[in-house]
Design a protein around this motif. Structure first.
Motif, mmCIF file in Angstrom:
data_model
loop_
_atom_site.group_PDB
_atom_site.id
_atom_site.type_symbol
_atom_site.label_atom_id
_atom_site.label_comp_id
_atom_site.label_asym_id
_atom_site.label_seq_id
_atom_site.Cartn_x
_atom_site.Cartn_y
_atom_site.Cartn_z
ATOM 1 N N UNK A 1 0.826 -1.203 0.000
ATOM 2 C CA UNK A 1 0.000 0.000 0.000
ATOM 3 C C UNK A 1 0.860 1.253 0.000
ATOM 4 N N UNK A 2 0.589 2.142 -0.951
ATOM 5 C CA UNK A 2 1.285 3.430 -0.994
ATOM 6 C C UNK A 2 2.799 3.270 -0.924
ATOM 7 N N UNK A 3 3.319 2.285 -1.641
ATOM 8 C CA UNK A 3 4.757 2.103 -1.716
ATOM 9 C C UNK A 3 5.393 1.426 -0.523
ATOM 10 N N UNK A 4 4.588 0.824 0.349
ATOM 11 C CA UNK A 4 5.134 0.187 1.538
ATOM 12 C C UNK A 4 4.568 -1.221 1.730
ATOM 13 N N UNK A 5 5.381 -2.092 2.320
ATOM 14 C CA UNK A 5 4.948 -3.429 2.710
ATOM 15 C C UNK A 5 4.199 -3.302 4.030
ATOM 16 N N UNK A 6 2.971 -3.781 4.053
ATOM 17 C CA UNK A 6 2.164 -3.666 5.265
ATOM 18 C C UNK A 6 1.585 -5.029 5.651
ATOM 19 N N UNK A 7 1.802 -5.428 6.888
ATOM 20 C CA UNK A 7 1.172 -6.624 7.433
ATOM 21 C C UNK A 7 -0.216 -6.197 7.905
ATOM 22 N N UNK A 8 -1.239 -6.616 7.200
ATOM 23 C CA UNK A 8 -2.596 -6.187 7.526
ATOM 24 C C UNK A 8 -3.117 -6.910 8.766
ATOM 25 N N UNK A 9 -2.860 -8.208 8.838
ATOM 26 C CA UNK A 9 -3.265 -8.971 10.018
ATOM 27 C C UNK A 9 -2.484 -10.280 10.030
ATOM 28 N N UNK A 10 -2.452 -10.919 11.177
ATOM 29 C CA UNK A 10 -1.768 -12.202 11.295
ATOM 30 C C UNK A 10 -2.422 -13.003 12.409
ATOM 31 N N UNK A 11 -2.159 -14.297 12.393
ATOM 32 C CA UNK A 11 -2.646 -15.179 13.453
ATOM 33 C C UNK A 11 -1.492 -16.049 13.911
ATOM 34 N N UNK A 12 -1.174 -15.968 15.194
ATOM 35 C CA UNK A 12 -0.110 -16.791 15.755
ATOM 36 C C UNK A 12 -0.643 -17.474 17.010
ATOM 37 N N UNK B 1 7.360 -12.252 2.566
ATOM 38 C CA UNK B 1 6.267 -11.329 2.287
ATOM 39 C C UNK B 1 6.730 -10.216 1.362
ATOM 40 N N UNK B 2 7.835 -9.574 1.714
ATOM 41 C CA UNK B 2 8.329 -8.458 0.912
ATOM 42 C C UNK B 2 8.677 -8.866 -0.504
#
Length: 251
Positions: free
Chosen positions: A111-122, A144-145
């Motif tokens: 998003x907007x030129x950046x890697x973003x972790x939207x959500x995760x489950x651990x 991911x990147x």
């Protein structure tokens, strides 16, 4: 480590799923699987698997007297609080995936030129990656990147690397721009992007694209190095279950 899979399968499943939902929406009093198969033009055997997935994810309901109707998930995603409903649906899917693959699972976007972790489950038995370096600055090393960058065009990759200069995070990290760009250019969509201790020592990761339209996104998982032998079957399961994530993004 060969981890090839058919990435196109979830995309085709979503395309057919959207057609199923459109067709069901025209039958207010329910419609049979056989009728849906005729209208969509797919074999009933294939459609039954798709209908099972849509019921499991509550996109479809089934009337007591027979016949499929639209389910509660579709109603929620179409409501005024769409963003909240989508976030809740995504969270539910990630938790289910975590339990199925036995590893931490992530959904990320560019998003907007950046890697973003939207959500995760651990969880206790599925530890997430220790973010010791901001993921936004480590796209060259993380699964991911690299998965997100591989979906961009050449100039967009160059622009990203000009803002986030590759740094050596472990002895396995690739920091040469030309080598990185070549690997990203040659990354097949049918092969998961891997991070074999490139971001963090003692951790292996894999990511697959889950993109429809212009949204650049991916699903990923991580596990301790000692469990690396489980990486391939875990990624296969992740790929098979990508369709619900794609579907929620498409509605």
């Amino acid at each position: 480590m060969a981890l090839e899979h058919r990435q196109t399968a979830p995309v085709y499943a979503v395309q057919h799923a959207l057609r199923v939902l459109e067709s069901v929406d025209t039958h207010r009093h329910g419609v049979s699987a056989e009728q849906l198969a005729r209208e969509i033009g797919v074999p009933v055997a294939y459609l039954s698997q798709l209908l099972t997935m849509l019921q499991r994810e509550r996109y479809l309901g089934f009337l007591p007297g027979g016949g499929y109707v639209l389910g509660e998930t579709l109603v929620l995603l179409g409501a005024a609080n769409h963003d909240e409903a989508l976030a809740e649906k995504l969270r539910t899917i990630l938790v289910e995936l975590r339990d199925e693959v036995g590893a931490a699972v992530y959904f990320s976007r560019y998003d907007d030129g950046e890697v973003r972790i939207i959500d995760f489950a651990d969880g206790p038995n599925a530890p997430k990656v220790n973010e010791w370096v901001d993921f936004r600055s480590a796209a060259h090393a993380s699964a991911v990147g690299k998965c997100l960058l591989s979906q961009l065009d050449h100039n967009s990759r160059l622009e990203h690397l000009s803002r986030h200069r590759p740094a050596r995070l472990t002895s396995r990290t690739e920091i040469d721009d030309r080598a990185l760009l070549t690997k990203l250019e040659r990354q097949p969509a049918s092969v998961p992007t891997l991070d074999l201790q490139e971001y963090a020592v003692g951790t292996v990761c894999a990511a697959i694209p889950v993109t429809i339209g212009k949204t650049v996104a991916c699903l990923a998982l991580s596990m301790p190095l000692a469990q690396a032998h489980r990486l391939k079957p875990a990624v296969d399961t992740l790929n098979e279950r990508a369709a619900p994530v794609l579907l929620s993004m498409s509605i």
